[in-house]
Structure formats: C-alpha cells, structure tokens
Write a protein that holds these residues in place. Structure first.
Motif, PDB file in Angstrom:
ATOM      1  N   THR A   1       2.139 -18.550 -14.873  1.00  0.00           N
ATOM      2  CA  THR A   1       0.759 -18.021 -14.389  1.00  0.00           C
ATOM      3  C   THR A   1       0.951 -17.874 -13.248  1.00  0.00           C
ATOM      4  OG1 THR A   1      -0.035 -19.370 -16.352  1.00  0.00           O
ATOM      5  CG2 THR A   1      -1.684 -18.852 -14.490  1.00  0.00           C
ATOM      6  N   LEU A   2       1.542 -18.816 -12.298  1.00  0.00           N
ATOM      7  CA  LEU A   2       1.811 -18.488 -10.696  1.00  0.00           C
ATOM      8  C   LEU A   2       2.619 -17.286 -10.458  1.00  0.00           C
ATOM      9  CD1 LEU A   2       2.287 -22.331  -9.534  1.00  0.00           C
ATOM     10  CD2 LEU A   2       0.310 -21.043  -9.318  1.00  0.00           C
ATOM     11  N   VAL A   3       3.408 -17.116 -11.158  1.00  0.00           N
ATOM     12  CA  VAL A   3       4.308 -15.684 -10.696  1.00  0.00           C
ATOM     13  C   VAL A   3       3.363 -14.596 -11.128  1.00  0.00           C
ATOM     14  CG1 VAL A   3       6.473 -14.562 -11.687  1.00  0.00           C
ATOM     15  CG2 VAL A   3       6.505 -16.861 -11.415  1.00  0.00           C
ATOM     16  N   ALA A   4       2.596 -14.681 -12.348  1.00  0.00           N
ATOM     17  CA  ALA A   4       1.952 -13.573 -12.596  1.00  0.00           C
ATOM     18  C   ALA A   4       0.689 -13.311 -11.675  1.00  0.00           C
ATOM     19  CB  ALA A   4       1.113 -13.746 -14.003  1.00  0.00           C
ATOM     20  N   ALA A   5       0.061 -14.457 -11.225  1.00  0.00           N
ATOM     21  CA  ALA A   5      -0.914 -14.275 -10.143  1.00  0.00           C
ATOM     22  C   ALA A   5      -0.475 -13.787  -8.764  1.00  0.00           C
ATOM     23  CB  ALA A   5      -1.593 -15.547  -9.676  1.00  0.00           C
ATOM     24  N   ALA A   6       0.885 -14.129  -8.548  1.00  0.00           N
ATOM     25  CA  ALA A   6       1.412 -13.674  -7.347  1.00  0.00           C
ATOM     26  C   ALA A   6       2.009 -12.154  -7.216  1.00  0.00           C
ATOM     27  CB  ALA A   6       2.941 -14.412  -6.998  1.00  0.00           C
ATOM     28  N   SER A   7       2.258 -11.808  -8.604  1.00  0.00           N
ATOM     29  CA  SER A   7       2.637 -10.355  -8.503  1.00  0.00           C
ATOM     30  C   SER A   7       1.352  -9.665  -8.699  1.00  0.00           C
ATOM     31  CB  SER A   7       3.621 -10.160  -9.783  1.00  0.00           C
ATOM     32  OG  SER A   7       2.922 -10.448 -10.937  1.00  0.00           O
ATOM     33  N   ALA A   8       0.201  -9.975  -9.090  1.00  0.00           N
ATOM     34  CA  ALA A   8      -0.982  -9.134  -9.162  1.00  0.00           C
ATOM     35  C   ALA A   8      -1.703  -9.154  -7.780  1.00  0.00           C
ATOM     36  CB  ALA A   8      -2.087 -10.051 -10.153  1.00  0.00           C
ATOM     37  N   ALA A   9      -1.504 -10.100  -6.741  1.00  0.00           N
ATOM     38  CA  ALA A   9      -1.950  -9.973  -5.343  1.00  0.00           C
ATOM     39  C   ALA A   9      -1.506  -8.543  -4.973  1.00  0.00           C
ATOM     40  CB  ALA A   9      -1.552 -10.988  -4.679  1.00  0.00           C
ATOM     41  N   PRO A  10      -2.530  -7.838  -4.132  1.00  0.00           N
ATOM     42  CA  PRO A  10      -2.127  -6.643  -3.443  1.00  0.00           C
ATOM     43  C   PRO A  10      -0.925  -6.962  -2.237  1.00  0.00           C
ATOM     44  CG  PRO A  10      -4.176  -7.222  -2.678  1.00  0.00           C
ATOM     45  CD  PRO A  10      -3.901  -8.086  -3.761  1.00  0.00           C
ATOM     46  N   ALA A  11      -0.076  -6.052  -2.288  1.00  0.00           N
ATOM     47  CA  ALA A  11       1.187  -6.007  -1.382  1.00  0.00           C
ATOM     48  C   ALA A  11       0.372  -5.425   0.009  1.00  0.00           C
ATOM     49  CB  ALA A  11       2.077  -5.219  -1.675  1.00  0.00           C
ATOM     50  N   ALA A  12       0.655  -6.194   0.947  1.00  0.00           N
ATOM     51  CA  ALA A  12       0.195  -5.532   2.374  1.00  0.00           C
ATOM     52  C   ALA A  12       0.943  -4.173   2.777  1.00  0.00           C
ATOM     53  CB  ALA A  12       0.427  -6.640   3.461  1.00  0.00           C
ATOM     54  N   ASP A  13       1.939  -3.896   2.171  1.00  0.00           N
ATOM     55  CA  ASP A  13       2.718  -2.497   2.649  1.00  0.00           C
ATOM     56  C   ASP A  13       2.296  -1.582   1.914  1.00  0.00           C
ATOM     57  OD1 ASP A  13       3.563  -3.609   0.454  1.00  0.00           O
ATOM     58  OD2 ASP A  13       5.747  -3.271   0.977  1.00  0.00           O
ATOM     59  N   LYS A  14       1.351  -1.738   0.899  1.00  0.00           N
ATOM     60  CA  LYS A  14       1.068  -0.644  -0.059  1.00  0.00           C
ATOM     61  C   LYS A  14      -0.160   0.321   0.780  1.00  0.00           C
ATOM     62  CE  LYS A  14       1.304  -1.952  -4.682  1.00  0.00           C
ATOM     63  NZ  LYS A  14       0.417  -2.160  -6.045  1.00  0.00           N
ATOM     64  N   PRO A  15       0.112   1.583   0.969  1.00  0.00           N
ATOM     65  CA  PRO A  15      -0.999   2.394   1.665  1.00  0.00           C
ATOM     66  C   PRO A  15      -2.308   2.679   0.801  1.00  0.00           C
ATOM     67  CG  PRO A  15       0.916   3.968   0.444  1.00  0.00           C
ATOM     68  CD  PRO A  15       1.216   2.497   0.138  1.00  0.00           C
ATOM     69  N   GLU A  16      -3.319   2.875   1.603  1.00  0.00           N
ATOM     70  CA  GLU A  16      -4.509   3.271   0.963  1.00  0.00           C
ATOM     71  C   GLU A  16      -4.407   4.584   0.067  1.00  0.00           C
ATOM     72  OE1 GLU A  16      -7.574   1.877   1.185  1.00  0.00           O
ATOM     73  OE2 GLU A  16      -6.313  -0.072   1.910  1.00  0.00           O
ATOM     74  N   PRO A  17      -5.452   4.621  -0.872  1.00  0.00           N
ATOM     75  CA  PRO A  17      -5.390   5.680  -1.615  1.00  0.00           C
ATOM     76  C   PRO A  17      -5.914   7.076  -0.955  1.00  0.00           C
ATOM     77  CG  PRO A  17      -6.929   4.325  -2.556  1.00  0.00           C
ATOM     78  CD  PRO A  17      -6.384   3.664  -1.559  1.00  0.00           C
ATOM     79  N   ALA A  18      -5.389   8.301  -1.180  1.00  0.00           N
ATOM     80  CA  ALA A  18      -5.598   9.384  -0.515  1.00  0.00           C
ATOM     81  C   ALA A  18      -7.099   9.898  -0.656  1.00  0.00           C
ATOM     82  CB  ALA A  18      -4.693  10.427  -0.720  1.00  0.00           C
ATOM     83  N   TYR A  19      -7.782   9.311  -1.873  1.00  0.00           N
ATOM     84  CA  TYR A  19      -9.255   9.735  -2.228  1.00  0.00           C
ATOM     85  C   TYR A  19      -9.994   8.742  -1.944  1.00  0.00           C
ATOM     86  CZ  TYR A  19      -8.242   7.101  -6.412  1.00  0.00           C
ATOM     87  OH  TYR A  19      -8.097   6.044  -7.341  1.00  0.00           O
ATOM     88  N   LYS A  20     -11.415   9.084  -1.964  1.00  0.00           N
ATOM     89  CA  LYS A  20     -12.479   8.118  -1.696  1.00  0.00           C
ATOM     90  C   LYS A  20     -13.412   8.384  -3.078  1.00  0.00           C
ATOM     91  CE  LYS A  20     -12.760   8.353   3.161  1.00  0.00           C
ATOM     92  NZ  LYS A  20     -13.632   8.404   4.226  1.00  0.00           N
ATOM     93  N   PRO A  21     -13.739   7.152  -3.497  1.00  0.00           N
ATOM     94  CA  PRO A  21     -14.608   7.118  -4.638  1.00  0.00           C
ATOM     95  C   PRO A  21     -15.718   8.033  -4.644  1.00  0.00           C
ATOM     96  CG  PRO A  21     -14.719   4.939  -4.068  1.00  0.00           C
ATOM     97  CD  PRO A  21     -13.671   5.798  -3.101  1.00  0.00           C
ATOM     98  N   TYR A  22     -16.220   8.756  -5.500  1.00  0.00           N
ATOM     99  CA  TYR A  22     -17.609   9.455  -5.495  1.00  0.00           C
ATOM    100  C   TYR A  22     -18.758   8.861  -4.851  1.00  0.00           C
ATOM    101  CZ  TYR A  22     -21.474  12.878  -6.603  1.00  0.00           C
ATOM    102  OH  TYR A  22     -22.217  13.855  -7.015  1.00  0.00           O
ATOM    103  N   GLU A  23     -19.363   9.280  -3.986  1.00  0.00           N
ATOM    104  CA  GLU A  23     -20.936   8.929  -3.644  1.00  0.00           C
ATOM    105  C   GLU A  23     -21.550   9.979  -3.883  1.00  0.00           C
ATOM    106  OE1 GLU A  23     -20.520   6.948   0.037  1.00  0.00           O
ATOM    107  OE2 GLU A  23     -18.993   5.586  -0.363  1.00  0.00           O
ATOM    108  N   PRO A  24     -22.832   9.933  -4.646  1.00  0.00           N
ATOM    109  CA  PRO A  24     -23.744  11.015  -4.619  1.00  0.00           C
ATOM    110  C   PRO A  24     -24.538  11.325  -3.473  1.00  0.00           C
ATOM    111  CG  PRO A  24     -24.506   8.988  -5.777  1.00  0.00           C
ATOM    112  CD  PRO A  24     -23.015   8.756  -5.204  1.00  0.00           C
ATOM    113  N   GLN A  25     -24.772  12.629  -3.094  1.00  0.00           N
ATOM    114  CA  GLN A  25     -25.419  13.057  -2.035  1.00  0.00           C
ATOM    115  C   GLN A  25     -26.873  13.267  -2.287  1.00  0.00           C
ATOM    116  OE1 GLN A  25     -23.911  13.211   0.998  1.00  0.00           O
ATOM    117  NE2 GLN A  25     -21.991  12.485   0.193  1.00  0.00           N
TER     118      GLN A  25
END
Length: 151
Positions: free
Chosen positions: A8-32
């Motif tokens: 369980t601890l190993v699964a929780a540690a692997s699910a945590a976001p890594a600090a070195d992952k880049p942000e996605p290139a898209y943004k979620p849709y926000e209605p205008q």
C-alpha cells in the motif's frame, strides 16, 4: 499483513506526482460568456439598400391560347409613388372583364374601374350521352307446375 501495508505504501508513493514531470501543454476548456448585451462577432452580409431614387418601372404581357380559351393581358407602369395599369380577361360566359387601376402619390390607395364588354351567354347544355333505362323483367317459366291439393 506486513506485506499488505508495504504494498500500500509503495502504491501510494508511486501515485504521487513527480516534481520533474512537465505541465500539460493544454488547458482545460473554460466556456467564454459574452458580456451583456450580446453583440455578435460577425457583421451580417445583407446591407439595407439606400433608395436614393424613387422606383420607376413598366411591364406588360399577353396570353392568347385559342385551344383552351385563355385570353388575358396586363400592363402596369410606376413612376415614384404614382402607379397605373390594367388587365383584360376573357370570362367563361363570353364576356371580357376590363380593369383599370391607379394609385396617385401613394396615399389615395388602389382605385379600380371595372367594366365588362359583351353579353353573358349561358347556352343550354345538352348531355353528350343520354342513357335509356329499360327494365328487364324476370322470364316467365316455360312449364306450369301442377296444382297441389290438400286432402
């Protein structure tokens, strides 16, 4: 149980976001939402015409089909707000209806003069086929039945 906690601890540690992952290139849709009042971003293609000169036209036509009996004419002329014209129609009763009309300065309305030429004729119609009904009677039997006596 120790194995379950460790997994369980190993699964929780692997699910945590890594600090070195880049942000996605898209943004979620926000209605205008458009501010009120709504103004379309496009301009309509139709532009109201500017009438700088008063209307002026003239036309006429005629149809004469002797096979079907159609015979009519029409003409009209307009200069500014004044219009005049007329038409002739051959009616089924043999007369000709003649209508002339005028509109002066656009305010007088449609003023029509209707007259007729000829005399209305209503010939007596004779049917093309006259059926003659002759009733047929039942044939008389060739034999005579013997009288029946009751005793």
């Amino acid at each position: 149980m120790k194995t379950f906690i460790a997994l369980t601890l190993v699964a929780a540690a692997s699910a945590a976001p890594a600090a070195d992952k880049p942000e996605p290139a898209y943004k979620p849709y926000e209605p205008q939402y458009a501010p009120a009042p709504y103004k379309p971003a496009y301009k309509p293609a139709y532009k109201e015409p500017a009438y700088e000169e008063p209307p002026k036209y003239e036309y006429n036509y005629a149809v004469a089909d002797h096979y079907s009996g159609s015979d009519f004419t029409q003409n009209e002329a307009r200069d500014g707000y004044s219009t005049n014209g007329g038409y002739r129609v051959a009616l089924p009763d043999g007369r000709t209806q003649i209508v002339t009309y005028t509109v002066q300065d656009g305010k007088s309305g449609f003023v029509a003069d209707v007259r007729y030429e000829g005399e209305a004729q209503y010939p007596e119609e004779k049917p093309a086929y006259k059926a003659e009904y002759k009733p047929k009677y039942a044939p008389v039997p060739a034999y005579q039945p013997a009288p029946a006596y009751e005793a």
